[in-house]
Write an enzyme that holds these catalytic residues in place. Sequence first.
Site, PDB file in Angstrom:
ATOM      1  N   SER A  60       0.851  -1.188   0.000  1.00  0.00           N
ATOM      2  CA  SER A  60       0.000   0.000   0.000  1.00  0.00           C
ATOM      3  C   SER A  60       0.887   1.238   0.000  1.00  0.00           C
ATOM      4  CB  SER A  60      -0.968   0.001   1.167  1.00  0.00           C
ATOM      5  OG  SER A  60      -0.317   0.290   2.373  1.00  0.00           O
ATOM      6  N   GLU A  82       1.132   5.465   0.684  1.00  0.00           N
ATOM      7  CA  GLU A  82       0.490   6.630   1.322  1.00  0.00           C
ATOM      8  C   GLU A  82       0.956   7.922   0.641  1.00  0.00           C
ATOM      9  OE1 GLU A  82       0.180   6.925   5.691  1.00  0.00           O
ATOM     10  OE2 GLU A  82       1.028   8.931   5.474  1.00  0.00           O
ATOM     11  N   ASP A 105      -2.884  15.010  15.371  1.00  0.00           N
ATOM     12  CA  ASP A 105      -1.919  15.677  16.260  1.00  0.00           C
ATOM     13  C   ASP A 105      -2.456  17.040  16.665  1.00  0.00           C
ATOM     14  OD1 ASP A 105       0.184  13.826  16.526  1.00  0.00           O
ATOM     15  OD2 ASP A 105       0.784  14.235  14.453  1.00  0.00           O
ATOM     16  N   TYR A 135       1.418   1.841  17.247  1.00  0.00           N
ATOM     17  CA  TYR A 135       2.751   2.428  17.495  1.00  0.00           C
ATOM     18  C   TYR A 135       3.711   1.395  18.067  1.00  0.00           C
ATOM     19  CZ  TYR A 135      -0.027   6.506  16.646  1.00  0.00           C
ATOM     20  OH  TYR A 135      -0.867   7.409  16.033  1.00  0.00           O
ATOM     21  N   PHE A 150      11.136  13.976  11.652  1.00  0.00           N
ATOM     22  CA  PHE A 150       9.962  13.081  11.710  1.00  0.00           C
ATOM     23  C   PHE A 150      10.035  12.188  12.940  1.00  0.00           C
ATOM     24  CE2 PHE A 150       9.386  12.781   6.817  1.00  0.00           C
ATOM     25  CZ  PHE A 150       8.596  13.897   6.845  1.00  0.00           C
ATOM     26  N   HIS A 166       2.948  -0.949   4.190  1.00  0.00           N
ATOM     27  CA  HIS A 166       2.437   0.388   3.880  1.00  0.00           C
ATOM     28  C   HIS A 166       3.646   1.317   3.710  1.00  0.00           C
ATOM     29  CE1 HIS A 166      -0.565   3.635   4.158  1.00  0.00           C
ATOM     30  NE2 HIS A 166       0.250   4.275   4.987  1.00  0.00           N
TER      31      HIS A 166
HETATM   32  P1  FAD Z   1      -5.410   7.792  19.584  1.00  0.00           P
HETATM   33  O1  FAD Z   1      -5.603   6.367  19.263  1.00  0.00           O
HETATM   34  O2  FAD Z   1      -6.572   8.550  20.115  1.00  0.00           O
HETATM   35  O3  FAD Z   1      -4.185   7.858  20.627  1.00  0.00           O
HETATM   36  C1  FAD Z   1      -3.594   9.099  20.993  1.00  0.00           C
HETATM   37  C2  FAD Z   1      -3.028   8.979  22.412  1.00  0.00           C
HETATM   38  O4  FAD Z   1      -4.105   8.872  23.342  1.00  0.00           O
HETATM   39  C3  FAD Z   1      -2.168   7.733  22.652  1.00  0.00           C
HETATM   40  O5  FAD Z   1      -1.161   8.064  23.565  1.00  0.00           O
HETATM   41  C4  FAD Z   1      -3.136   6.715  23.251  1.00  0.00           C
HETATM   42  O6  FAD Z   1      -2.469   5.771  24.081  1.00  0.00           O
HETATM   43  C5  FAD Z   1      -4.085   7.626  24.051  1.00  0.00           C
HETATM   44  N1  FAD Z   1      -5.474   7.138  24.041  1.00  0.00           N
HETATM   45  C6  FAD Z   1      -6.159   6.601  23.000  1.00  0.00           C
HETATM   46  N2  FAD Z   1      -7.427   6.344  23.343  1.00  0.00           N
HETATM   47  C7  FAD Z   1      -7.574   6.716  24.625  1.00  0.00           C
HETATM   48  C8  FAD Z   1      -8.657   6.733  25.543  1.00  0.00           C
HETATM   49  N3  FAD Z   1      -9.866   6.274  25.185  1.00  0.00           N
HETATM   50  N4  FAD Z   1      -8.445   7.221  26.799  1.00  0.00           N
HETATM   51  C9  FAD Z   1      -7.213   7.683  27.165  1.00  0.00           C
HETATM   52  N5  FAD Z   1      -6.153   7.713  26.338  1.00  0.00           N
HETATM   53  C10 FAD Z   1      -6.325   7.243  25.092  1.00  0.00           C
HETATM   54  N6  FAD Z   1      -2.199  12.557  11.429  1.00  0.00           N
HETATM   55  C11 FAD Z   1      -2.900  13.438  10.670  1.00  0.00           C
HETATM   56  O7  FAD Z   1      -3.118  14.575  11.112  1.00  0.00           O
HETATM   57  N7  FAD Z   1      -3.367  13.105   9.427  1.00  0.00           N
HETATM   58  C12 FAD Z   1      -3.171  11.871   8.888  1.00  0.00           C
HETATM   59  O8  FAD Z   1      -3.613  11.594   7.777  1.00  0.00           O
HETATM   60  C13 FAD Z   1      -2.424  10.915   9.651  1.00  0.00           C
HETATM   61  N8  FAD Z   1      -2.196   9.669   9.169  1.00  0.00           N
HETATM   62  C14 FAD Z   1      -1.539   8.751   9.954  1.00  0.00           C
HETATM   63  C15 FAD Z   1      -1.361   7.461   9.457  1.00  0.00           C
HETATM   64  C16 FAD Z   1      -0.720   6.498  10.221  1.00  0.00           C
HETATM   65  C17 FAD Z   1      -0.553   5.094   9.674  1.00  0.00           C
HETATM   66  C18 FAD Z   1      -0.226   6.829  11.527  1.00  0.00           C
HETATM   67  C19 FAD Z   1       0.487   5.802  12.355  1.00  0.00           C
HETATM   68  C20 FAD Z   1      -0.390   8.119  12.012  1.00  0.00           C
HETATM   69  C21 FAD Z   1      -1.054   9.096  11.245  1.00  0.00           C
HETATM   70  N9  FAD Z   1      -1.263  10.394  11.714  1.00  0.00           N
HETATM   71  C22 FAD Z   1      -1.948  11.304  10.946  1.00  0.00           C
HETATM   72  C23 FAD Z   1      -0.703  10.815  13.010  1.00  0.00           C
HETATM   73  C24 FAD Z   1      -1.710  10.637  14.166  1.00  0.00           C
HETATM   74  O9  FAD Z   1      -2.796  11.526  13.994  1.00  0.00           O
HETATM   75  C25 FAD Z   1      -0.959  10.928  15.466  1.00  0.00           C
HETATM   76  O10 FAD Z   1      -0.029   9.919  15.736  1.00  0.00           O
HETATM   77  C26 FAD Z   1      -1.840  11.269  16.677  1.00  0.00           C
HETATM   78  O11 FAD Z   1      -0.978  11.830  17.674  1.00  0.00           O
HETATM   79  C27 FAD Z   1      -2.534  10.080  17.319  1.00  0.00           C
HETATM   80  O12 FAD Z   1      -3.548   9.617  16.549  1.00  0.00           O
HETATM   81  P2  FAD Z   1      -4.277   8.216  16.931  1.00  0.00           P
HETATM   82  O13 FAD Z   1      -5.358   8.022  15.991  1.00  0.00           O
HETATM   83  O14 FAD Z   1      -3.277   7.139  17.105  1.00  0.00           O
HETATM   84  O15 FAD Z   1      -4.849   8.629  18.372  1.00  0.00           O
END
Ligand code: FAD
Length: 288
Positions: free
Chosen positions: A15, A17, A109, A148, A219, A269
């Site tokens: 895949s 990105e 983020d 992660y 990064f 990916h």
């Molecule tokens: P979450 O899963 O919500 O986790 C964030 C933090 O909160 C973690 O420390 C987790 O342990 C904690 N957490 C999660 N759920 C809970 C809960 N219910 N209660 C308490 N704590 C919790 N960013 C962009 O802006 N645009 C993109 O297109 C993008 N694409 C990405 C693609 C990939 C494959 C990856 C790995 C990352 C991407 N990111 C992107 C970055 C991502 O948005 C960041 O890493 C962000 O900081 C965390 O997103 P997440 O969805 O993992 O968050």
Amino acid sequence: MKIVDLFQPDATAVSLEFFPPKDEAGVERLFQTVADLRPHSPAYVSVTYGAGGSTRRLTLELVQRIKAETGMETMAHLTCVGSTQDELASVLEQLASAGIDNVLALRGDPPKGETAFVASAGGFAHADELVAFIRQRHPQLCIGVAGYPEKHPEAESFGQDLSNLKRKVDAGADFVVTQLFFDDRDYRGFVERARLAGVTVPFVPGIMPVTNVSQMRRFTATCGAQFPARLSARLEAVQDNPEAVRALGVEHAVEQCQLLIAAGVPAIHFYTLNRSTATLEILKALGR
Ligand code: FAD
């Protein structure tokens, strides 16, 4: 088609990105990159979701256009940043009515200049809430989430991060795509811990070849990934020679992919940064 239905038991899918370019010339270059990589049969491509209005519209436009023009399956990334539930619902409606079957559900983020993520009024604080929201409104969509191998930088421990990953899967995620990493052992340890915790969905490792040392250090500083000491030393030794850096980055990524393929991962990916050269070299070296 759902991405999880593209995974085959005895083959590793590819895949790619991409991110929405800033201008029309960037969009044309992106389509050239897609055309360069397409002969290597990527199973699907994904398009990231940015912070601003116009790049967000472009995510939707690009996943639709790539799917229509190339026939490749696509996945739109979607984040909770700066959006109410109504706004997220509207993006999801647009995706579903455009025939997009796959979404990567992310928290996102904190906006530039801010250090902590703050949920928008009427929005979501964590990706698991977005997953549940999508699953409830669009049960037919295939949902990916981020994982992660070296733990999310905000998480206090691997265990806490893993529980949070499990919440996303329990809320309805179909597969996990990982943050970039450089040491295969980090990935394997992560998946093993997840399996022991009862996470059974497919994991797709994310690979980004190093093509520029300072860019990659930026990064990795933000996403929490580490350079293994040996790779770091080899890169430092050639950091003023861009061609040697790129060759080393590709060589390391090929070694990573070979180990991952041997371990039977469903897909790899590639974080392409909208460029084809390094990914092309890796795919050719892998005989793809
Ligand atoms: P979450 O899963 O919500 O986790 C964030 C933090 O909160 C973690 O420390 C987790 O342990 C904690 N957490 C999660 N759920 C809970 C809960 N219910 N209660 C308490 N704590 C919790 N960013 C962009 O802006 N645009 C993109 O297109 C993008 N694409 C990405 C693609 C990939 C494959 C990856 C790995 C990352 C991407 N990111 C992107 C970055 C991502 O948005 C960041 O890493 C962000 O900081 C965390 O997103 P997440 O969805 O993992 O968050």
